[in-house]
Each structure stands twice: as structure tokens, then as C-alpha cells.
Design a protein around this motif. Structure first.
Motif, PDB file in Angstrom:
ATOM      1  N   TYR A 205       0.787  -1.234   0.000  1.00  0.00           N
ATOM      2  CA  TYR A 205       0.000   0.000   0.000  1.00  0.00           C
ATOM      3  C   TYR A 205       0.820   1.286   0.000  1.00  0.00           C
ATOM      4  O   TYR A 205       0.326   2.321  -0.472  1.00  0.00           O
ATOM      5  CB  TYR A 205      -0.999  -0.011   1.164  1.00  0.00           C
ATOM      6  N   PRO A 206       2.103   1.310   0.490  1.00  0.00           N
ATOM      7  CA  PRO A 206       2.861   2.568   0.345  1.00  0.00           C
ATOM      8  C   PRO A 206       3.007   3.012  -1.109  1.00  0.00           C
ATOM      9  O   PRO A 206       3.090   4.210  -1.391  1.00  0.00           O
ATOM     10  CB  PRO A 206       4.214   2.237   0.977  1.00  0.00           C
ATOM     11  N   PHE A 207       3.035   2.055  -2.055  1.00  0.00           N
ATOM     12  CA  PHE A 207       3.152   2.415  -3.469  1.00  0.00           C
ATOM     13  C   PHE A 207       1.934   3.193  -3.974  1.00  0.00           C
ATOM     14  O   PHE A 207       2.003   3.856  -5.005  1.00  0.00           O
ATOM     15  CB  PHE A 207       3.330   1.163  -4.327  1.00  0.00           C
ATOM     16  N   ALA A 208       0.824   3.101  -3.261  1.00  0.00           N
ATOM     17  CA  ALA A 208      -0.376   3.833  -3.655  1.00  0.00           C
ATOM     18  C   ALA A 208      -0.428   5.226  -3.037  1.00  0.00           C
ATOM     19  O   ALA A 208      -1.392   5.960  -3.239  1.00  0.00           O
ATOM     20  CB  ALA A 208      -1.623   3.044  -3.248  1.00  0.00           C
ATOM     21  N   GLY A 209       0.628   5.591  -2.289  1.00  0.00           N
ATOM     22  CA  GLY A 209       0.670   6.888  -1.621  1.00  0.00           C
ATOM     23  C   GLY A 209       1.451   7.926  -2.396  1.00  0.00           C
ATOM     24  O   GLY A 209       1.675   7.807  -3.609  1.00  0.00           O
ATOM     25  N   ARG A 210       1.877   8.963  -1.688  1.00  0.00           N
ATOM     26  CA  ARG A 210       2.593  10.086  -2.301  1.00  0.00           C
ATOM     27  C   ARG A 210       3.770  10.482  -1.411  1.00  0.00           C
ATOM     28  O   ARG A 210       3.654  10.507  -0.177  1.00  0.00           O
ATOM     29  CB  ARG A 210       1.660  11.297  -2.483  1.00  0.00           C
TER      30      ARG A 210
ATOM     31  N   SER B 204       9.372  10.851   3.217  1.00  0.00           N
ATOM     32  CA  SER B 204       8.461   9.852   3.770  1.00  0.00           C
ATOM     33  C   SER B 204       7.294   9.683   2.811  1.00  0.00           C
ATOM     34  O   SER B 204       7.068  10.513   1.929  1.00  0.00           O
ATOM     35  CB  SER B 204       7.968  10.262   5.156  1.00  0.00           C
ATOM     36  N   VAL B 205       6.554   8.594   2.992  1.00  0.00           N
ATOM     37  CA  VAL B 205       5.399   8.312   2.154  1.00  0.00           C
ATOM     38  C   VAL B 205       4.132   8.599   2.948  1.00  0.00           C
ATOM     39  O   VAL B 205       3.950   8.071   4.051  1.00  0.00           O
ATOM     40  CB  VAL B 205       5.367   6.842   1.683  1.00  0.00           C
ATOM     41  N   ASP B 206       3.298   9.437   2.390  1.00  0.00           N
ATOM     42  CA  ASP B 206       1.955   9.628   2.920  1.00  0.00           C
ATOM     43  C   ASP B 206       1.083   8.552   2.282  1.00  0.00           C
ATOM     44  O   ASP B 206       0.788   8.603   1.087  1.00  0.00           O
ATOM     45  CB  ASP B 206       1.452  11.031   2.574  1.00  0.00           C
ATOM     46  N   CYS B 207       0.705   7.549   3.058  1.00  0.00           N
ATOM     47  CA  CYS B 207      -0.022   6.406   2.515  1.00  0.00           C
ATOM     48  C   CYS B 207      -1.496   6.767   2.341  1.00  0.00           C
ATOM     49  O   CYS B 207      -2.360   6.403   3.154  1.00  0.00           O
ATOM     50  CB  CYS B 207       0.150   5.196   3.427  1.00  0.00           C
ATOM     51  N   THR B 208      -1.761   7.477   1.263  1.00  0.00           N
ATOM     52  CA  THR B 208      -3.102   8.008   0.989  1.00  0.00           C
ATOM     53  C   THR B 208      -4.026   6.994   0.336  1.00  0.00           C
ATOM     54  O   THR B 208      -5.243   7.178   0.325  1.00  0.00           O
ATOM     55  CB  THR B 208      -3.006   9.228   0.064  1.00  0.00           C
ATOM     56  N   GLY B 209      -3.449   5.952  -0.276  1.00  0.00           N
ATOM     57  CA  GLY B 209      -4.264   4.980  -0.993  1.00  0.00           C
ATOM     58  C   GLY B 209      -4.818   5.493  -2.312  1.00  0.00           C
ATOM     59  O   GLY B 209      -5.708   4.879  -2.900  1.00  0.00           O
ATOM     60  N   GLU B 210      -4.274   6.607  -2.814  1.00  0.00           N
ATOM     61  CA  GLU B 210      -4.790   7.195  -4.059  1.00  0.00           C
ATOM     62  C   GLU B 210      -4.552   6.305  -5.270  1.00  0.00           C
ATOM     63  O   GLU B 210      -5.327   6.323  -6.230  1.00  0.00           O
ATOM     64  CB  GLU B 210      -4.156   8.563  -4.287  1.00  0.00           C
ATOM     65  N   GLY B 211      -3.441   5.577  -5.277  1.00  0.00           N
ATOM     66  CA  GLY B 211      -3.200   4.650  -6.366  1.00  0.00           C
ATOM     67  C   GLY B 211      -2.082   5.056  -7.305  1.00  0.00           C
ATOM     68  O   GLY B 211      -1.432   6.087  -7.137  1.00  0.00           O
TER      69      GLY B 211
END
Length: 455
Positions: A81-86, A96-103
Motif C-alpha cells: 500500500y505505500p506504493f499507492a501513496g505520495r 516519507s510516504v503519505d499512505c493516501t491509498g490514491e493509487g
């Protein structure tokens, strides 16, 4: 003679869908996850393209590879899921990664060409890459952008091409391959990845306080980029690939004593480095460097956890003079290769992290006297199987960023190693001449006369 593989010349257009965001199929944690101090150096802050080419498979008749892969990505992002963040940048350049789930960005397309038109030995640079991996306007940055851009292009023969541009700060080639294999498993109906992803980026953070225990020649300011060489111009550069099968490796081994122990990678790296150096025609006293790229996962005690998908690569470097490298027996160069690779220990990685945070997270210092070689022979992107079998080719989409060793099977079924090079035309001509001389066993003792006596 060197077996040279020419780039494919082919022109085509791709009819594309509008880019869409593919998000995880299920809710994922909303949190911030820090990258490691190896991840977020400035040299990793770029988008790197990978391409995989697949043949038509009659057992998959009626199945759309774009839909199969899109659905598999959505399932895989639940685990990754970090890959779906920004990405976000904090104090002192820390990412850092904001794990937003945006995709991640996804495009599907159709090209009116067949896989056969890419040639018997499809290798980088691939034609029409701007068609096979569309540069979506406004989505090419590092911070606050999707971390992947993926395109699946169907071919009229029933095959397809998968391309991905990934943010290198999030992981190295080993980590990316792990993710792509997981997508392949999901596409084939596996409920969860065989290898579970492990974050644990703190394992590659700088120590408190930092202790730089090695001399890191890979960052030497003396070797910063030089733009005063008129041969290094975009319109004067040349791509070539060279195939090394068992015959070529045997020819190179004739330069060393029968019982001298070295790997194929060692001798090939040494020969390429020496050919490249002689092609440059440097001053005999010119300091030159070999920079190896080493996967350090197994160098830790205990090794980094299976499933760690961050950057875990070291850039151990050795320095010598042009005269000593080119006039010494080949064993001298091979020993330098061994010594460089041998530096890539757990302590070396910790020292690298300490150096980066105390020196502003610098990129590698590179110029024409640096030979940076990436050994991708164990990174087998061609093994990624979305249900259509293994790829005809899997790996870098472009070789304009360096020199690579790629595992390859040619159209005659012969396994070997392909070396991709991107050099100024004049340097490439000299390189080919020197390599042919080596393969014909004309310079067994390294007694060359082509190094300039002055600049």
C-alpha cells in the motif's frame, strides 16, 4: 569478433485510453512511513523505466492483458500500500510516504505492430518509447505524484508490452521485481504474494551519531560531471549492445592463468573497464574509477529480511591510473573488481548512510573517467508471468543512463550476457576495436600504445 546487436528501427503509434488511477481494492492503513537514508539520497530521485515484451499465448485467448494486469495491481497494492501513496519531503530533505491509498497511474493502449517487428533480439533502446510509456502531463515529478506509471499495450499479433516507470527512491531493481512478481501471482489467481513485503526502512538509516568509517570514492568531488568534452553531445551519442556467449567468455579467459579463480562477472567487468579506458585515450597518470553496483541484502548479519523492497544497493568504488590499468596483466583489473565488490559489507552500508546524512544526501559524482557498471544478470524481470508465460525481454527500457549486464537468450537459443552501452560515437568506435582485439587474443599482456602521453 564482438557479436554486436543493433537497436531496432521501427515507427508506430499507440491508441491510448485516458490515464486512470488504480487504487488498492480494499482499504489500507492511512499513515506516514519514512524512507531510509539510503533510499532518499538525491541520486535516487528520478523515474526509471522498465519494459517487458510478451508473446501471444493461445491458452489466454479471449483474456485482455490490460484488464488482467489492472485488476492484479489493485489486489497487489493492498499488500504494497505505500506504493499507492505520495512522497513528502520534511526537514533536511528527509522523505516519507503519505499512505493516501490514491493509487498508481495506469494506461492501456493498442499498437498496430507485431512483436516480431521488434526484431529477433529485442533489446534497449526500444523504438517509440514515448508511445509505449506515455509521459502524462503533470505527473512526472518526485514529490506529491503517483509513484508508478504503468502502461499495457496490446499488439496486433496477440502479444503485449508492459511498461512501468517507478520512483527509484521507493526501491531498487530487486524490490521492484518483487512487486512485479507479486502482480504476476495475483494475475494468475494466487490470493496473496508468496513473498510478503517488508518495510523496515530503519535498518538502513544513519547511526546516532553518524560514523563514516570508509572513504567513499563514489562521491568524490574530483569526479563531478564534466561538460567540456565536445564528444559528449546528445546528437553524437551511440547505442550498441554486445552479446557474450560461452565462446566470447572463453576467449577472455585465455588472458588469465588456468587456475586463477574469478567469476564471469569479474572478468567481463575488468575487460569492459579496460576497453572503455583505452577508448578514452586518457593521460597515463589520469585517475579513473570503477563503480560497482552491489545488492547488499545478504551482506548484513543477519541478512535483511526476505521481502525487504527498499533500496539496498551499495556503490563500492576503486581508483587507479589509466597507465596501470591498461598496461598491467588482466589479473590486476580483476583484483580491483573483486576488491571493490568486497567492500560492500554491512559496515560499508552503514558508513554510506552516515556519509549521506552528514553531506547533504549527494548523488554519485560522475564524469568520463568513471566506469559505472550495473550487473542485472540476477535481476530477471523476464521471469514475471502475468499468465502469458515469461517475457521475451524484461529489463531496462533505455540504456542512456549507463552500462548494464543483462541476462539474455539470443534467437539461436544460446544463453549469455548482453552488455548495453551508450557512448559518444568516437569512443564507441575505439571501444569496439579494442574489444575485437581482445577477443582475437591480440593483446594478451596489456602492452598498449594508444594512451595519450599528454592531454
Amino acid at each position: 569478433m564482438a557479436r554486436t546487436l543493433q537497436p531496432t528501427s521501427l515507427a508506430f503509434k499507440v491508441r491510448r485510453s485516458e490515464p486512470e488511477l488504480v487504487a488498492p481494492i480494499k482499504p489500507t492503513p492511512r499513515e506516514y512511513k519514512s524512507l531510509s537514508d539510503i533510499d532518499d539520497r538525491y541520486g535516487h530521485r528520478f523515474q526509471h523505466p522498465i519494459i517487458l515484451l510478451y508473446r501471444y499465448n493461445p491458452s489466454m485467448e479471449g483474456k485482455d492483458p490490460a484488464k488482467v494486469i489492472r485488476d492484479a495491481i489493485a489486489k497487489t497494492l493492498v499488500f504494497y500500500y505505500p506504493f499507492a501513496g505520495r512522497l513528502k519531503e520534511g526537514a533536511n530533505g528527509k522523505l516519507s510516504v503519505d499512505c493516501t491509498g490514491e493509487g498508481v497511474l495506469f494506461i492501456e493502449g493498442d499498437a498496430d505492430v507485431t512483436l516480431q517487428q521488434f526484431g529477433d533480439n529485442p533489446l534497449p533502446p526500444f523504438p517509440c518509447m514515448d508511445e509505449l510509456l506515455f509521459d502524462v502531463k503533470g505527473y512526472g515529478g518526485i514529490l506529491n505524484y503517483p509513484l508508478f506509471l504503468i502502461q499495457v499495450t496490446r499488439l496486433k499479433c496477440g502479444g503485449f508490452i508492459f511498461t512501468i516507470r517507478h520512483n527509484h527512491t521507493m526501491g531498487d531493481a530487486t524490490g521492484l521485481l518483487q512487486f512485479m512478481k507479486a502482480v504476476g501471482e495475483m494475475a494468475r489467481g494466487v490470493p496473496s504474494p508468496t513473498i510478503s513485503p517488508i518495510w523496515e526502512r530503519h535498518l538502513l538509516n544513519a547511526r546516532t551519531p553518524p560514523r563514516v568509517t570508509y572513504t567513499h570514492h563514489e562521491f568524490d568531488q574530483e569526479f563531478m560531471d564534466m561538460n567540456d568534452d565536445e564528444t559528449i553531445q546528445p546528437n553524437n551519442m551511440m547505442n550498441l549492445s554486445f552479446f557474450f556467449g560461452s565462446n566470447e567468455i572463453s576467449a577472455l579467459r585465455k588472458f588469465i592463468p588456468p587456475h586463477y579463480q574469478c567469476t564471469t562477472h569479474d572478468i567481463l567487468t575488468a575487460c569492459l573497464w579496460r576497453c572503455h579506458t583505452t577508448a578514452l585515450q586518457p593521460n597515463p597518470s589520469q585517475h579513473i574509477r570503477l563503480i560497482c553496483i552491489v545488492n547488499a541484502r545478504s551482506k548484513f548479519n543477519p541478512p535483511l529480511p526476505l521481502g525487504y523492497y527498499g533500496n539496498a544497493i551499495a556503490y563500492p568504488t576503486t581508483v587507479t591510473t589509466a597507465d596501470k590499468l591498461c598496461r598491467s596483466p588482466l589479473e590486476y583489473a580483476i583484483e580491483l573488481v573483486k576488491q571493490a565488490k568486497g567492500k560492500a559489507t554491512e559496515e560499508y552500508m552503514k558508513s554510506t548512510a552516515d556519509f549521506l546524512v552528514t553531506n547533504g544526501r549527494p548523488a554519485l559524482a560522475l564524469n568520463r573517467w568513471s566506469f559505472l557498471l550495473s550487473n542485472l544478470t540476477r535481476i530477471k524481470f523476464q521471469d514475471v508471468d502475468f499468465g502469458w508465460g515469461k517475457a521475451v525481454y524484461g529489463g531496462d527500457a533505455s540504456n542512456s543512463d549507463g552500462k548494464h549486464l543483462i541476462p539474455f537468450t539470443n534467437n539461436e537459443g544460446e544463453d549469455g550476457i548482453v552488455v548495453t552501452l551508450y557512448l559518444p560515437a568516437l569512443i564507441m568506435e575505439r571501444f569496439v576495436n579494442e574489444l575485437n582485439s581482445l577477443l582475437k587474443n591480440e593483446n594478451p599482456n596489456g602492452n598498449h600504445n594508444y594512451i595519450k602521453s599528454n592531454m
